[in-house]
Design a protein around this motif. Structure first.
Motif, PDB file in Angstrom:
ATOM      1  N   PHE A 153       0.835  -1.195   0.000  1.00 25.26           N
ATOM      2  CA  PHE A 153       0.000   0.000   0.000  1.00 25.26           C
ATOM      3  C   PHE A 153       0.880   1.259   0.000  1.00 25.26           C
ATOM      4  N   SER A 154       1.184   1.773   1.182  1.00 22.41           N
ATOM      5  CA  SER A 154       2.091   2.920   1.292  1.00 22.41           C
ATOM      6  C   SER A 154       2.696   2.910   2.688  1.00 22.41           C
ATOM      7  N   TRP A 155       3.714   3.727   2.906  1.00 23.12           N
ATOM      8  CA  TRP A 155       4.451   3.692   4.164  1.00 23.12           C
ATOM      9  C   TRP A 155       3.595   4.050   5.375  1.00 23.12           C
ATOM     10  N   GLU A 156       2.519   4.827   5.162  1.00 21.32           N
ATOM     11  CA  GLU A 156       1.658   5.214   6.286  1.00 21.32           C
ATOM     12  C   GLU A 156       1.029   3.987   6.974  1.00 21.32           C
ATOM     13  N   TYR A 157       0.773   2.940   6.196  1.00 26.27           N
ATOM     14  CA  TYR A 157       0.153   1.733   6.752  1.00 26.27           C
ATOM     15  C   TYR A 157       1.074   1.027   7.749  1.00 26.27           C
ATOM     16  N   SER A 158       2.356   1.241   7.620  1.00 20.03           N
ATOM     17  CA  SER A 158       3.306   0.667   8.559  1.00 20.03           C
ATOM     18  C   SER A 158       3.034   1.187   9.971  1.00 20.03           C
ATOM     19  N   PHE A 159       2.682   2.463  10.069  1.00 21.90           N
ATOM     20  CA  PHE A 159       2.407   3.058  11.377  1.00 21.90           C
ATOM     21  C   PHE A 159       1.069   2.589  11.947  1.00 21.90           C
ATOM     22  N   ILE A 160       0.126   2.236  11.068  1.00 20.06           N
ATOM     23  CA  ILE A 160      -1.146   1.680  11.540  1.00 20.06           C
ATOM     24  C   ILE A 160      -0.898   0.337  12.222  1.00 20.06           C
ATOM     25  N   VAL A 161       0.000  -0.465  11.625  1.00 21.76           N
ATOM     26  CA  VAL A 161       0.387  -1.743  12.231  1.00 21.76           C
ATOM     27  C   VAL A 161       0.984  -1.496  13.613  1.00 21.76           C
ATOM     28  N   GLN A 162       1.847  -0.492  13.723  1.00 20.54           N
ATOM     29  CA  GLN A 162       2.487  -0.159  14.996  1.00 20.54           C
ATOM     30  C   GLN A 162       1.442   0.220  16.050  1.00 20.54           C
ATOM     31  N   ALA A 163       0.430   0.996  15.642  1.00 18.88           N
ATOM     32  CA  ALA A 163      -0.616   1.437  16.574  1.00 18.88           C
ATOM     33  C   ALA A 163      -1.433   0.244  17.083  1.00 18.88           C
ATOM     34  N   ILE A 164      -1.741  -0.698  16.196  1.00 20.43           N
ATOM     35  CA  ILE A 164      -2.530  -1.876  16.582  1.00 20.43           C
ATOM     36  C   ILE A 164      -1.781  -2.713  17.620  1.00 20.43           C
ATOM     37  N   ILE A 165      -0.476  -2.901  17.411  1.00 20.45           N
ATOM     38  CA  ILE A 165       0.338  -3.667  18.363  1.00 20.45           C
ATOM     39  C   ILE A 165       0.355  -2.971  19.718  1.00 20.45           C
ATOM     40  N   SER A 166       0.419  -1.653  19.722  1.00 21.82           N
ATOM     41  CA  SER A 166       0.424  -0.891  20.983  1.00 21.82           C
ATOM     42  C   SER A 166      -0.889  -1.071  21.740  1.00 21.82           C
ATOM     43  N   ILE A 167      -2.018  -1.109  21.014  1.00 18.43           N
ATOM     44  CA  ILE A 167      -3.326  -1.316  21.650  1.00 18.43           C
ATOM     45  C   ILE A 167      -3.370  -2.683  22.336  1.00 18.43           C
ATOM     46  N   VAL A 168      -2.890  -3.712  21.629  1.00 19.97           N
ATOM     47  CA  VAL A 168      -2.877  -5.078  22.191  1.00 19.97           C
ATOM     48  C   VAL A 168      -2.012  -5.119  23.457  1.00 19.97           C
ATOM     49  N   ALA A 169      -0.831  -4.489  23.407  1.00 24.25           N
ATOM     50  CA  ALA A 169       0.079  -4.480  24.558  1.00 24.25           C
ATOM     51  C   ALA A 169      -0.547  -3.741  25.741  1.00 24.25           C
ATOM     52  N   LEU A 170      -1.214  -2.630  25.448  1.00 21.64           N
ATOM     53  CA  LEU A 170      -1.858  -1.824  26.489  1.00 21.64           C
ATOM     54  C   LEU A 170      -2.935  -2.642  27.216  1.00 21.64           C
ATOM     55  N   LEU A 171      -3.738  -3.382  26.449  1.00 22.82           N
ATOM     56  CA  LEU A 171      -4.793  -4.211  27.036  1.00 22.82           C
ATOM     57  C   LEU A 171      -4.200  -5.338  27.880  1.00 22.82           C
ATOM     58  N   ALA A 172      -3.106  -5.938  27.377  1.00 24.11           N
ATOM     59  CA  ALA A 172      -2.468  -7.041  28.106  1.00 24.11           C
ATOM     60  C   ALA A 172      -1.939  -6.572  29.461  1.00 24.11           C
ATOM     61  N   ILE A 173      -1.269  -5.420  29.474  1.00 31.05           N
ATOM     62  CA  ILE A 173      -0.729  -4.880  30.727  1.00 31.05           C
ATOM     63  C   ILE A 173      -1.863  -4.575  31.701  1.00 31.05           C
ATOM     64  N   HIS A 174      -2.950  -3.994  31.169  1.00 27.15           N
ATOM     65  CA  HIS A 174      -4.089  -3.612  32.019  1.00 27.15           C
ATOM     66  C   HIS A 174      -4.730  -4.832  32.684  1.00 27.15           C
ATOM     67  N   PHE A 175      -4.924  -5.912  31.928  1.00 23.72           N
ATOM     68  CA  PHE A 175      -5.659  -7.068  32.445  1.00 23.72           C
ATOM     69  C   PHE A 175      -4.786  -8.120  33.131  1.00 23.72           C
ATOM     70  N   VAL A 176      -3.504  -8.185  32.818  1.00 18.77           N
ATOM     71  CA  VAL A 176      -2.647  -9.232  33.385  1.00 18.77           C
ATOM     72  C   VAL A 176      -1.920  -8.784  34.646  1.00 18.77           C
ATOM     73  N   LEU A 177      -1.368  -7.579  34.620  1.00 17.79           N
ATOM     74  CA  LEU A 177      -0.573  -7.136  35.769  1.00 17.79           C
ATOM     75  C   LEU A 177      -1.447  -6.554  36.874  1.00 17.79           C
ATOM     76  N   PRO A 178      -1.153  -6.885  38.113  1.00 17.43           N
ATOM     77  CA  PRO A 178      -1.851  -6.248  39.233  1.00 17.43           C
ATOM     78  C   PRO A 178      -1.241  -4.877  39.500  1.00 17.43           C
ATOM     79  N   ALA A 179      -1.869  -4.109  40.380  1.00 20.49           N
ATOM     80  CA  ALA A 179      -1.244  -2.844  40.787  1.00 20.49           C
ATOM     81  C   ALA A 179       0.082  -3.170  41.468  1.00 20.49           C
ATOM     82  N   MET A 180       1.115  -2.396  41.140  1.00 20.00           N
ATOM     83  CA  MET A 180       2.448  -2.682  41.676  1.00 20.00           C
ATOM     84  C   MET A 180       3.102  -1.444  42.258  1.00 20.00           C
ATOM     85  N   PRO A 181       2.560  -0.949  43.368  1.00 22.18           N
ATOM     86  CA  PRO A 181       3.197   0.219  44.006  1.00 22.18           C
ATOM     87  C   PRO A 181       4.575  -0.155  44.535  1.00 22.18           C
ATOM     88  N   VAL A 182       5.486   0.806  44.521  1.00 19.58           N
ATOM     89  CA  VAL A 182       6.846   0.565  45.024  1.00 19.58           C
ATOM     90  C   VAL A 182       6.819   0.672  46.543  1.00 19.58           C
TER      91      VAL A 182
END
Length: 381
Positions: free
Chosen positions: A154-183
């Motif tokens: 397609f074009s180079w802009e679509y590469s960044f769409i792929v990057q955004a999708i991966i970030s959404i998946v990672a964000l959801l995983a951190i939210h649902f898997v990790l407990p609160a971790m205060p220092v």
């Protein structure tokens, strides 16, 4: 628990997709903005420089905050970068949104590693770290070549769409898997800054700096090098990135096992690629099959470089693991900046086919630092 390490790896996948996903599309970006490939390289070098200059300070500053919140904030900013970049903004704005997440990248890495090892024991610490760092190798085998492949269709802009999708998946995983971790008990700044006075830590830092500079003087221009020096088209380059990444997943797993046995020997083994690979690239000439075989070796020896660098540095200052790792990330990225800058200058003045010899030069400097640390270790305390 290993699930914490795997969650950290998923966030690392998002980070590396954003940082290095641009490597395969630099020629397209240069063409779109009508700039030289060396100028386009600033998108990689600038990102790395921001990490190098601010990483340790940000890590110290945020060391008292809840680790889960820190990790989520970092990935959220990476998500914003992908979204804004996909709209092909003016080059100055593209550069700005590329640099913004860099401020929190080392914080994320240091925090993710700390979370991973906090749930294990000392015996398998390096193995848990290798799981987190496997996000780098997995990105190289999946999202980075896929983003390049999509950009070529397609074009180079679509590469960044792929990057955004991966970030959404990672964000959801951190939210649902990790407990609160205060220092619970925050270390004082002074106790962490003490490691900066240790000669062995300083030498280890320089080894990291030169090793990463060695690899990235050529790897930053992977697409341009294979295109011009080895006559491969964009689709073939995406396949090569895929091959590079597949072998890298295995390499990171192997490095994690080897590091548990001997950190220095493992680092030396993988660092040898900075000498061997450029020589083999030279002699492979225009033989495509030979070049593919060299790329396989290149991927194996290069892929654990960040894991090796961090482990090597942390081993010289285990009393301040998070701060030591943030410095490893910062100086590694300073190495990315140096390698990318020098590689770009060589391309402009001599041609892209000469960049591997810069890898040899920096690699020899890294070997010198390993030798110097070995001498320091033998000295009586």
């Amino acid at each position: 628990m290993k699930k914490y390490a795997y969650t950290g790896a998923l966030g690392f996948l998002a980070i590396i997709t954003t940082e290095f996903g641009i490597i395969g599309i630099l020629p397209q970006i240069a063409e779109h903005y009508q700039i030289g490939i060396d100028k386009a390289g600033y998108l990689l070098g600038g990102f790395a420089l921001a990490i190098a200059l601010t990483g340790p300070f940000m890590t110290l500053l945020l060391s008292g905050f809840d680790r889960k919140k820190v990790m989520m904030t970092a990935i959220f900013i990476f998500l914003l970068t992908g979204i804004v970049s996909s709209f092909s903004p003016p080059f100055w704005l593209l550069m700005l949104v590329r640099i913004l997440p860099a401020f929190l990248q080392p914080v994320y890495i240091a925090t993710a590693l700390s979370v991973a090892v906090s749930q294990g024991n000392k015996r398998n610490e390096n193995e848990l770290m290798s799981i987190v760092f496997s996000g780098v190798a997995i990105a190289m085998v999946t999202t980075v070549p896929f983003a390049t492949y999509i950009a070529n269709i397609f074009s180079w802009e679509y590469s960044f769409i792929v990057q955004a999708i991966i970030s959404i998946v990672a964000l959801l995983a951190i939210h649902f898997v990790l407990p609160a971790m205060p220092v619970r008990a925050k270390k004082s700044y002074g106790s962490q800054l003490k490691i900066l006075k240790k000669p062995m830590f300083i030498v280890s830092t320089l080894m990291n700096f030169f090793m990463i500079a060695a690899w990235f003087s050529t790897y930053s221009y992977f697409a341009d090098y294979l295109n011009k020096a080895k006559d491969m088209d964009g689709t073939m380059v995406s396949y090569m990135l895929f091959v590079f990444g597949i072998i890298g997943v295995f390499a990171n797993w192997t490095a994690g096992k080897l590091l548990n046995k001997n950190i220095t020997h493992t680092t030396v083994f993988f660092l040898s690629g900075t000498i061997i690979v450029p020589i083999l690239l030279h002699f492979s000439g225009g033989n495509t099959m030979a070049t593919i075989l060299v790329i396989v070796l290149w991927g194996f020896l290069y892929s654990p470089s960040f894991l090796n660098a961090s482990t090597y540095m942390i081993s010289s200052a285990p009393e301040a693991m998070e701060f030591a790792n943030s410095l490893a990330t910062s100086f590694g990225n300073l190495g990315v900046t140096l390698g990318t800058t020098v590689g770009g200058l060589i391309i402009v003045s001599k041609g892209v086919q000469f960049t591997p010899w810069i890898t040899v030069l920096f690699g020899m400097l890294a070997f010198f630092m390993i030798g110097l640390r070995s001498r320091l270790e033998k000295k009586p305390a």
